[in-house]
Design a protein around this motif. Structure first.
Motif, PDB file in Angstrom:
ATOM      1  N   ALA A  48      27.696  48.975  52.434  1.00  0.00           N
ATOM      2  CA  ALA A  48      28.125  47.678  51.902  1.00  0.00           C
ATOM      3  C   ALA A  48      29.411  47.801  51.091  1.00  0.00           C
ATOM      4  CB  ALA A  48      27.010  47.080  51.045  1.00  0.00           C
ATOM      5  N   ALA A  49      29.524  48.864  50.278  1.00  0.00           N
ATOM      6  CA  ALA A  49      30.725  49.041  49.455  1.00  0.00           C
ATOM      7  C   ALA A  49      31.964  49.235  50.315  1.00  0.00           C
ATOM      8  CB  ALA A  49      30.542  50.227  48.509  1.00  0.00           C
ATOM      9  N   ALA A  50      31.848  50.016  51.390  1.00  0.00           N
ATOM     10  CA  ALA A  50      32.983  50.228  52.299  1.00  0.00           C
ATOM     11  C   ALA A  50      33.359  48.948  53.017  1.00  0.00           C
ATOM     12  CB  ALA A  50      32.644  51.332  53.300  1.00  0.00           C
ATOM     13  N   ARG A  51      32.368  48.171  53.412  1.00  0.00           N
ATOM     14  CA  ARG A  51      32.666  46.919  54.128  1.00  0.00           C
ATOM     15  C   ARG A  51      33.395  45.923  53.224  1.00  0.00           C
ATOM     16  NH1 ARG A  51      27.347  47.524  56.178  1.00  0.00           N
ATOM     17  NH2 ARG A  51      26.630  45.784  54.866  1.00  0.00           N
ATOM     18  N   ARG A  52      33.078  45.945  51.931  1.00  0.00           N
ATOM     19  CA  ARG A  52      33.795  45.061  51.007  1.00  0.00           C
ATOM     20  C   ARG A  52      35.266  45.447  50.935  1.00  0.00           C
ATOM     21  NH1 ARG A  52      28.872  45.312  48.026  1.00  0.00           N
ATOM     22  NH2 ARG A  52      29.657  47.071  46.797  1.00  0.00           N
ATOM     23  N   VAL A  53      35.535  46.744  50.884  1.00  0.00           N
ATOM     24  CA  VAL A  53      36.927  47.211  50.863  1.00  0.00           C
ATOM     25  C   VAL A  53      37.622  46.834  52.166  1.00  0.00           C
ATOM     26  CG1 VAL A  53      38.422  49.249  50.794  1.00  0.00           C
ATOM     27  CG2 VAL A  53      36.468  49.088  49.235  1.00  0.00           C
ATOM     28  N   GLN A  54      36.965  47.041  53.285  1.00  0.00           N
ATOM     29  CA  GLN A  54      37.561  46.724  54.585  1.00  0.00           C
ATOM     30  C   GLN A  54      37.890  45.234  54.703  1.00  0.00           C
ATOM     31  OE1 GLN A  54      34.357  48.243  56.904  1.00  0.00           O
ATOM     32  NE2 GLN A  54      34.988  50.386  56.684  1.00  0.00           N
ATOM     33  N   ALA A  55      36.997  44.383  54.180  1.00  0.00           N
ATOM     34  CA  ALA A  55      37.250  42.944  54.221  1.00  0.00           C
ATOM     35  C   ALA A  55      38.453  42.578  53.362  1.00  0.00           C
ATOM     36  CB  ALA A  55      36.012  42.183  53.746  1.00  0.00           C
ATOM     37  N   SER A  56      38.582  43.228  52.206  1.00  0.00           N
ATOM     38  CA  SER A  56      39.727  42.964  51.324  1.00  0.00           C
ATOM     39  C   SER A  56      41.027  43.445  51.960  1.00  0.00           C
ATOM     40  CB  SER A  56      39.515  43.648  49.969  1.00  0.00           C
ATOM     41  OG  SER A  56      38.395  43.116  49.286  1.00  0.00           O
ATOM     42  N   ILE A  57      40.977  44.590  52.638  1.00  0.00           N
ATOM     43  CA  ILE A  57      42.161  45.095  53.338  1.00  0.00           C
ATOM     44  C   ILE A  57      42.597  44.097  54.405  1.00  0.00           C
ATOM     45  CG2 ILE A  57      43.006  46.878  54.914  1.00  0.00           C
ATOM     46  CD1 ILE A  57      41.203  48.871  53.424  1.00  0.00           C
ATOM     47  N   HIS A  58      41.640  43.594  55.163  1.00  0.00           N
ATOM     48  CA  HIS A  58      41.953  42.630  56.227  1.00  0.00           C
ATOM     49  C   HIS A  58      42.630  41.392  55.639  1.00  0.00           C
ATOM     50  CE1 HIS A  58      41.566  40.650  60.085  1.00  0.00           C
ATOM     51  NE2 HIS A  58      41.010  39.610  59.496  1.00  0.00           N
ATOM     52  N   ARG A  59      42.114  40.934  54.515  1.00  0.00           N
ATOM     53  CA  ARG A  59      42.708  39.755  53.879  1.00  0.00           C
ATOM     54  C   ARG A  59      44.119  40.076  53.380  1.00  0.00           C
ATOM     55  NH1 ARG A  59      42.270  37.402  48.550  1.00  0.00           N
ATOM     56  NH2 ARG A  59      40.903  39.109  47.910  1.00  0.00           N
ATOM     57  N   ALA A  60      44.298  41.277  52.831  1.00  0.00           N
ATOM     58  CA  ALA A  60      45.595  41.646  52.256  1.00  0.00           C
ATOM     59  C   ALA A  60      46.664  41.802  53.327  1.00  0.00           C
ATOM     60  CB  ALA A  60      45.465  42.935  51.449  1.00  0.00           C
ATOM     61  N   THR A  61      46.285  42.218  54.541  1.00  0.00           N
ATOM     62  CA  THR A  61      47.294  42.401  55.597  1.00  0.00           C
ATOM     63  C   THR A  61      47.876  41.078  56.059  1.00  0.00           C
ATOM     64  OG1 THR A  61      45.598  42.378  57.327  1.00  0.00           O
ATOM     65  CG2 THR A  61      46.239  44.533  56.434  1.00  0.00           C
ATOM     66  N   ARG A  62      47.190  39.986  55.765  1.00  0.00           N
ATOM     67  CA  ARG A  62      47.678  38.669  56.196  1.00  0.00           C
ATOM     68  C   ARG A  62      48.468  37.963  55.096  1.00  0.00           C
ATOM     69  NH1 ARG A  62      42.288  35.901  58.109  1.00  0.00           N
ATOM     70  NH2 ARG A  62      41.524  37.027  56.286  1.00  0.00           N
ATOM     71  N   SER A  63      48.846  38.715  54.084  1.00  0.00           N
ATOM     72  CA  SER A  63      49.553  38.127  52.945  1.00  0.00           C
ATOM     73  C   SER A  63      50.676  39.058  52.522  1.00  0.00           C
ATOM     74  CB  SER A  63      48.571  37.916  51.783  1.00  0.00           C
ATOM     75  OG  SER A  63      49.255  37.661  50.577  1.00  0.00           O
ATOM     76  N   ASN A  64      51.623  38.516  51.773  1.00  0.00           N
ATOM     77  CA  ASN A  64      52.690  39.334  51.201  1.00  0.00           C
ATOM     78  C   ASN A  64      52.561  39.410  49.681  1.00  0.00           C
ATOM     79  OD1 ASN A  64      54.982  40.963  51.786  1.00  0.00           O
ATOM     80  ND2 ASN A  64      56.291  39.415  50.825  1.00  0.00           N
ATOM     81  N   LEU A  65      51.385  39.029  49.158  1.00  0.00           N
ATOM     82  CA  LEU A  65      51.148  39.050  47.722  1.00  0.00           C
ATOM     83  C   LEU A  65      50.990  40.483  47.227  1.00  0.00           C
ATOM     84  CD1 LEU A  65      48.559  36.135  47.468  1.00  0.00           C
ATOM     85  CD2 LEU A  65      50.939  36.094  46.675  1.00  0.00           C
ATOM     86  N   PRO A  66      51.240  40.722  45.936  1.00  0.00           N
ATOM     87  CA  PRO A  66      50.980  42.055  45.387  1.00  0.00           C
ATOM     88  C   PRO A  66      49.501  42.391  45.479  1.00  0.00           C
ATOM     89  CG  PRO A  66      51.393  40.487  43.625  1.00  0.00           C
ATOM     90  CD  PRO A  66      51.724  39.784  44.902  1.00  0.00           C
ATOM     91  N   VAL A  67      49.209  43.686  45.522  1.00  0.00           N
ATOM     92  CA  VAL A  67      47.826  44.158  45.629  1.00  0.00           C
ATOM     93  C   VAL A  67      47.563  45.136  44.490  1.00  0.00           C
ATOM     94  CG1 VAL A  67      46.146  45.388  47.059  1.00  0.00           C
ATOM     95  CG2 VAL A  67      47.836  43.888  48.138  1.00  0.00           C
ATOM     96  N   LEU A  68      46.407  44.994  43.851  1.00  0.00           N
ATOM     97  CA  LEU A  68      46.001  45.911  42.786  1.00  0.00           C
ATOM     98  C   LEU A  68      44.800  46.711  43.264  1.00  0.00           C
ATOM     99  CD1 LEU A  68      46.326  46.907  39.844  1.00  0.00           C
ATOM    100  CD2 LEU A  68      44.685  45.127  39.177  1.00  0.00           C
ATOM    101  N   LEU A  69      44.954  48.032  43.337  1.00  0.00           N
ATOM    102  CA  LEU A  69      43.869  48.936  43.723  1.00  0.00           C
ATOM    103  C   LEU A  69      43.317  49.585  42.467  1.00  0.00           C
ATOM    104  CD1 LEU A  69      45.622  50.684  46.757  1.00  0.00           C
ATOM    105  CD2 LEU A  69      44.155  48.649  46.788  1.00  0.00           C
TER     106      LEU A  69
END
Length: 291
Positions: free
Chosen positions: A31-52
């Motif tokens: 579940a934890a990995a899938r949450r990260v993967q979903a966030s990555i997918h969302r981030a690739t469709r944007s040009n906003l800054p990302v905080l890891l």
């Protein structure tokens, strides 16, 4: 061809060339990995800054490379800046920049980041939780809000123990070795799963690398693992009193029954749910008369 069309063609060629390369991957099915993967997918469709946000070795740079691969546009390479080594007046951000260890950048320099980023893509990482006392002291609140348009919290390896076999086998296939290695024994996997992994994925890579170097058989065996991991596993098995062992056996039997029911009798799936090797599960089924 006009200059503008030529420039656009060059930019398109750069992006297409990058996408033809094998992309970096954040692997996992917990579940934890899938949450990260979903966030990555969302981030690739944007040009906003990302905080890891996450501890050392949790895969923050891998996520940054995934974002560059899929949303880097015409930028051929990702620029990596370590805040411990860059500061005023030397801090310069490129069209796609990965800035690590934000907490080591002076607060007044952190405040300049939006203006320095311009129209480029900025991925920022920190090992501090922004809500912690240390985070509130060393991370500029304005920048945390600005960069948290897309925030990805990176789980530790201990929080991803369900993925440990997958991650370890991925390393087995990627790391250099002088012999063919096709897997990891159940005893070795059980030992790896019981370890707390303070160094996260970086430590797992070191352990697998050493096991590949020290081993002699067609798979990684328990004896191939570093002594510090094997000794801890042995110590944990010795500290249980006979009374505690009896109690644990009953709890273990109930857990196995529930896992088999959940998996509808599929022993391989039940072993994954229990986070043990399938051979270990078969042995315990025989031991407890559940076979």
């Amino acid at each position: 061809m006009q200059a503008a069309d030529l420039l656009q063609s060059i930019h398109t060629s750069i992006a297409e060339a990058r996408l033809r390369c094998t992309p970096p991957v954040y692997s996992g099915h917990c579940a934890a990995a899938r949450r990260v993967q979903a966030s990555i997918h969302r981030a690739t469709r944007s040009n906003l800054p990302v905080l890891l946000v996450g501890a050392k070795g949790t895969g923050k740079e891998t996520v940054a490379r995934i974002l560059h691969h899929f949303s880097g546009g015409e930028t051929p390479t990702m620029e990596i800046l370590d805040a411990r080594q860059h500061g005023s007046p030397t801090l310069r951000l490129g069209p796609f920049t990965y800035l690590t260890r934000l907490e080591d950048l002076a607060l007044h320099e952190q405040a300049r980041l939006p203006s320095l980023a311009g129209v480029g893509r900025l991925v920022i990482s920190t090992e501090l939780q922004p809500e912690s006392p240390a985070g509130m002291q060393r991370l500029h609140p304005q920048i945390v809000r600005w960069a948290s348009a897309i925030r990805i919290d990176m789980p530790t390896l201990a929080e991803r123990v369900e993925d440990l076999e997958l991650l370890a086998m991925d390393l087995v296939t990627r790391l250099p070795t002088r012999r063919p290695v096709g897997g990891i024994s159940d005893d070795a996997l059980d030992c790896l799963r019981s370890y707390p992994w303070p160094g996260n994925l970086d430590e797992l890579e070191d352990v697998v690398r050493q096991a590949l170097s020290d081993g002699r058989s067609e798979q990684i065996e328990l004896c191939d693992l570093p002594a510090r991991i094997r000794m801890r596993d042995t110590h944990l098995s010795r500290i249980d009193s006979p009374e505690r062992q009896l109690s644990l056996e009953e709890v273990e039997k109930q857990a196995i029954r529930r896992a088999l029911h959940y998996a509808r009798g599929n022993k391989r799936k039940a072993a994954r749910v229990l986070k043990i090797g399938k051979t270990t599960l078969y042995r315990k089924l025989e031991q407890y008369g559940l076979a």
